[in-house]
Scaffold this active site. Structure first.
Site, short mmCIF file in Angstrom:
data_model
loop_
_atom_site.label_atom_id
_atom_site.label_comp_id
_atom_site.label_asym_id
_atom_site.label_seq_id
_atom_site.Cartn_x
_atom_site.Cartn_y
_atom_site.Cartn_z
CB CYS A 196 -11.52 9.02 15.10
SG CYS A 196 -10.78 7.45 15.60
NE ARG A 242 -8.06 5.90 10.65
CZ ARG A 242 -8.04 6.43 11.86
NH1 ARG A 242 -8.87 7.42 12.16
NH2 ARG A 242 -7.22 5.99 12.78
#
Length: 299
Positions: A196, A242
């Protein structure tokens, strides 16, 4: 008194085409002997991971780019540049053999640039290299990122993303707190993992963005500079969104939804959004800066 029958024009043309194509086929065969084993290994090892899954796509794009240029390369005048071509080619071979000997994939993949550049110089000369400069440089996106570099960049990126996500969601009233890269929201805790951090999203978007710039072929240097400098910030911001979306999905739908199908879907959707932002920026720059048409198109 005997006479020799003239060779048909079609045969002459075929022989000429054969003379032009044969050296390229020999070069392609040699390139395949060198690099097909590397691609085979990558297909069964590093290209199986999410971090390097873009490798086959980059390889296919490079093949397509060279195919679109093959007529221009064949028809360009043959003016070999051995003084420049041999040093570059030999350097590429040394890098390749060092990579094969010590099993260093970075060197194996990285050697494709000097090897292909040297071959173009030896076969056709500098004009051919100027024609094919982009696919030659595009090999860089096949090179696996060094682990030391990944570790050095991933940590700060995760910290920045975690901090920004916490600040934004806290400002709009969500019960969120952060400890390092651990985000607590409601009854859930989420860790901003290496995947991430957005590093590989930046790498992928850079590959797609530069390909888009090459295809559009904008003539304005200011336009191209702004587009190039915007790729990494766009990817970074898209990755923040995101992570924020995944945090909210977890908060509203639970941990299974956040870590399941929606986790992968959010990544694909945000990549599409990042690309759309690039397209929009390109359109805005065309309108603001203008795009001068070549004389033939203007006429």
């Amino acid at each position: 008194m005997s006479s020799t029958a003239p060779v048909p024009n079609g045969t002459n043309r075929w022989l000429a085409d054969s003379d032009r194509v044969t050296p390229w086929l020999i070069v392609l065969a040699g390139f395949a002997v060198m690099y097909v084993p590397v691609y085979w290994w990558a297909a069964h090892v590093i290209w199986q991971s999410d971090d390097h899954a873009h490798g086959p796509i980059i390889l296919a794009v490079i093949g397509w780019l060279f195919w679109t240029l093959h007529k221009d390369l064949l028809e360009s005048p043959t003016e070999p540049s051995p003084a420049l071509g041999w040093p570059i080619f030999v350097f590429g071979l040394l890098v390749y053999f060092a990579g094969r000997m010590f099993n260093v994939s970075i060197l194996e993949f990285g050697s494709q640039m000097p090897v292909s550049a040297g071959l173009l110089l030896l076969l056709k000369g500098r004009r051919a290299l100027r024609l094919a400069w982009f696919p030659v440089i595009y090999f860089v996106f096949m090179i696996p990122l060094p682990g030391v570099l990944v570790d050095a960049i991933t940590g700060p990126l995760k910290q920045w993303i975690s901090s920004i996500v916490e600040t934004v969601l806290y400002a709009v009233g969500y019960p969120i707190a952060r400890s390092g890269v651990i985000i607590s929201i409601g009854q859930y805790q989420l860790q901003v993992a290496d995947a991430c951090s957005g590093l590989h999203s930046m790498f992928s978007l850079s590959a797609l963005g530069t390909l888009f710039m090459y295809i559009m072929d904008r003539k304005s240097r200011v336009h191209n500079a702004i587009m190039l400098l915007s790729l990494l910030p766009i990817a970074f911001c898209a990755n923040i969104v995101r992570v924020m979306v995944l945090v909210l999905i977890t908060y509203y739908l639970g941990d299974e939804a956040g870590q399941g199908f929606l986790h992968g879907t959010a990544g694909m959707v945000l990549m599409v959004i990042a690309l759309l932002i690039c397209f929009l920026l390109d359109a805005v720059l065309v309108r603001v800066l203008g795009e001068r048409k070549p004389p033939a198109a203007a006429a």
